[in-house]
Design a protein around this motif. Sequence first.
Motif, PDB file in Angstrom:
ATOM      1  N   ARG A  25      61.191  48.089  66.659  1.00  0.00           N
ATOM      2  CA  ARG A  25      61.978  49.029  65.852  1.00  0.00           C
ATOM      3  C   ARG A  25      62.522  48.363  64.597  1.00  0.00           C
ATOM      4  O   ARG A  25      62.581  48.990  63.535  1.00  0.00           O
ATOM      5  N   LEU A  26      62.927  47.106  64.706  1.00  0.00           N
ATOM      6  CA  LEU A  26      63.390  46.387  63.515  1.00  0.00           C
ATOM      7  C   LEU A  26      62.256  46.223  62.513  1.00  0.00           C
ATOM      8  O   LEU A  26      62.462  46.337  61.301  1.00  0.00           O
ATOM      9  N   LYS A  27      61.064  45.965  63.007  1.00  0.00           N
ATOM     10  CA  LYS A  27      59.902  45.810  62.134  1.00  0.00           C
ATOM     11  C   LYS A  27      59.610  47.117  61.400  1.00  0.00           C
ATOM     12  O   LYS A  27      59.343  47.122  60.196  1.00  0.00           O
ATOM     13  N   GLU A  28      59.670  48.238  62.122  1.00  0.00           N
ATOM     14  CA  GLU A  28      59.451  49.540  61.495  1.00  0.00           C
ATOM     15  C   GLU A  28      60.514  49.831  60.446  1.00  0.00           C
ATOM     16  O   GLU A  28      60.210  50.326  59.362  1.00  0.00           O
ATOM     17  N   LYS A  29      61.754  49.507  60.757  1.00  0.00           N
ATOM     18  CA  LYS A  29      62.851  49.736  59.813  1.00  0.00           C
ATOM     19  C   LYS A  29      62.670  48.873  58.562  1.00  0.00           C
ATOM     20  O   LYS A  29      62.889  49.345  57.441  1.00  0.00           O
ATOM     21  N   ASP A  30      62.249  47.625  58.742  1.00  0.00           N
ATOM     22  CA  ASP A  30      62.012  46.750  57.597  1.00  0.00           C
ATOM     23  C   ASP A  30      60.892  47.294  56.721  1.00  0.00           C
ATOM     24  O   ASP A  30      60.983  47.243  55.489  1.00  0.00           O
ATOM     25  N   GLN A  31      59.843  47.821  57.336  1.00  0.00           N
ATOM     26  CA  GLN A  31      58.737  48.375  56.559  1.00  0.00           C
ATOM     27  C   GLN A  31      59.196  49.600  55.767  1.00  0.00           C
ATOM     28  O   GLN A  31      58.814  49.773  54.607  1.00  0.00           O
ATOM     29  N   GLU A  32      60.026  50.436  56.370  1.00  0.00           N
ATOM     30  CA  GLU A  32      60.561  51.599  55.657  1.00  0.00           C
ATOM     31  C   GLU A  32      61.436  51.162  54.491  1.00  0.00           C
ATOM     32  O   GLU A  32      61.344  51.723  53.393  1.00  0.00           O
ATOM     33  N   ASP A  33      62.280  50.168  54.725  1.00  0.00           N
ATOM     34  CA  ASP A  33      63.157  49.678  53.661  1.00  0.00           C
ATOM     35  C   ASP A  33      62.356  49.072  52.515  1.00  0.00           C
ATOM     36  O   ASP A  33      62.684  49.276  51.341  1.00  0.00           O
ATOM     37  N   LEU A  34      61.309  48.327  52.842  1.00  0.00           N
ATOM     38  CA  LEU A  34      60.481  47.731  51.791  1.00  0.00           C
ATOM     39  C   LEU A  34      59.733  48.800  51.000  1.00  0.00           C
ATOM     40  O   LEU A  34      59.592  48.677  49.785  1.00  0.00           O
ATOM     41  N   ALA A  35      59.270  49.836  51.667  1.00  0.00           N
ATOM     42  CA  ALA A  35      58.583  50.920  50.966  1.00  0.00           C
ATOM     43  C   ALA A  35      59.549  51.645  50.028  1.00  0.00           C
ATOM     44  O   ALA A  35      59.196  51.974  48.887  1.00  0.00           O
ATOM     45  N   LEU A  36      60.765  51.872  50.477  1.00  0.00           N
ATOM     46  CA  LEU A  36      61.773  52.517  49.640  1.00  0.00           C
ATOM     47  C   LEU A  36      62.121  51.646  48.441  1.00  0.00           C
ATOM     48  O   LEU A  36      62.209  52.134  47.315  1.00  0.00           O
ATOM     49  N   LEU A  37      62.296  50.366  48.675  1.00  0.00           N
ATOM     50  CA  LEU A  37      62.603  49.443  47.584  1.00  0.00           C
ATOM     51  C   LEU A  37      61.467  49.393  46.573  1.00  0.00           C
ATOM     52  O   LEU A  37      61.703  49.392  45.361  1.00  0.00           O
ATOM     53  N   ASP A  38      60.239  49.389  47.042  1.00  0.00           N
ATOM     54  CA  ASP A  38      59.085  49.365  46.150  1.00  0.00           C
ATOM     55  C   ASP A  38      59.041  50.616  45.281  1.00  0.00           C
ATOM     56  O   ASP A  38      58.812  50.527  44.070  1.00  0.00           O
ATOM     57  N   SER A  39      59.289  51.775  45.885  1.00  0.00           N
ATOM     58  CA  SER A  39      59.270  53.005  45.095  1.00  0.00           C
ATOM     59  C   SER A  39      60.410  53.024  44.081  1.00  0.00           C
ATOM     60  O   SER A  39      60.239  53.501  42.956  1.00  0.00           O
ATOM     61  N   GLN A  40      61.578  52.504  44.454  1.00  0.00           N
ATOM     62  CA  GLN A  40      62.690  52.438  43.513  1.00  0.00           C
ATOM     63  C   GLN A  40      62.376  51.507  42.350  1.00  0.00           C
ATOM     64  O   GLN A  40      62.688  51.817  41.192  1.00  0.00           O
ATOM     65  N   LEU A  41      61.747  50.372  42.651  1.00  0.00           N
ATOM     66  CA  LEU A  41      61.390  49.439  41.573  1.00  0.00           C
ATOM     67  C   LEU A  41      60.350  50.042  40.649  1.00  0.00           C
ATOM     68  O   LEU A  41      60.401  49.840  39.425  1.00  0.00           O
ATOM     69  N   GLN A  42      59.408  50.788  41.197  1.00  0.00           N
ATOM     70  CA  GLN A  42      58.406  51.443  40.354  1.00  0.00           C
ATOM     71  C   GLN A  42      59.055  52.502  39.469  1.00  0.00           C
ATOM     72  O   GLN A  42      58.705  52.641  38.293  1.00  0.00           O
ATOM     73  N   ASN A  43      60.017  53.242  40.014  1.00  0.00           N
ATOM     74  CA  ASN A  43      60.720  54.244  39.204  1.00  0.00           C
ATOM     75  C   ASN A  43      61.520  53.589  38.091  1.00  0.00           C
ATOM     76  O   ASN A  43      61.570  54.098  36.967  1.00  0.00           O
TER      77      ASN A  43
END
Length: 56
Positions: A25-43
């Motif tokens: 579950r921690l791994k899944e949460k980290d992947q979600e957080d990284l995806a969100l951070l990546d989209s924010q950086l692209q924006n």
Amino acid sequence: MFLTWLMCISYFIGSYYITVVIFDRLKEKDQEDLALLDSQLQNIAVNHTNPMKQAV
């Protein structure tokens, strides 16, 4: 004595299972957080280049 061994084995199997579930579950949460951070950086990158084009 048999009951004691059975309880110890059950405890270790349960502890291992709980540890695996928590880390998955921690791994899944980290992947979600990284995806969100990546989209924010692209924006931010897209929004940062648009004003520069308008100024020129």
